[in-house]
Design a protein around this motif. Sequence first.
Motif: not given
Length: 217
Positions: A96-112
């Motif tokens: 769960a921690r891994f996927w939360a970090k994946f969203i914050d590190d990867k998905c948000i960077a692409a969104m920004w």
Amino acid sequence: MGDQEVKLFGLWASPFSKRVETALKIKGIKYEYFEEDLSNKSSELLKYNPVHKKLPVLLHNGKPVCESLVILEYIDETWKSERSLLPEDPYARAMARFWAKFIDDKCIAAMWSIRRSSERPEKGIEELTEHLKTLENELKGKKFFGGDEIGLVDITANLIALWLGVLLELKGIELLTKEKFPRLCEWIDYYLDHQIIKETLPDRENYREYLSNVLKG
């Protein structure tokens, strides 16, 4: 836990603030909310988060906790008797921690990257597509990332449930569709239909107007 003083300094349009509000409501924790103006930050915000000077900030019995993912775990560990946001099993917790970090590190960077681009941001779209495919696969056989109930990863992914759709719409990008991402779109429907989520996340049209003004600026 007896008398608790819980205060949250946030912003109505911030997905990071809304993560914390969602967690507090799921846990049934009473809190006092303070809306911040990022163009005129309050002395309390600067006092309680002097390092980053960012939102959200949770104040628990006078002690500040910053960074939304850190706050979510703090809430889960502090109010253990209420419904858990993280699974009991150590491996499942780590995932769960891994996927939360994946969203914050990867998905948000692409969104920004998409948000900042004045033209069609091909690189950001390509990266985000790959990350969404990864999340689509993770949802296989599950209603929520947390299983049958909303958990840490679902709360973290609130950006994908609301903010991303509005951003793509304003940018004229067709990406997050039921044809391309059937599981993710089904998850969004389940998530946005949850009573606590409906009470917590901003109204889509209000946020659309807000983000439209931000993009113009």
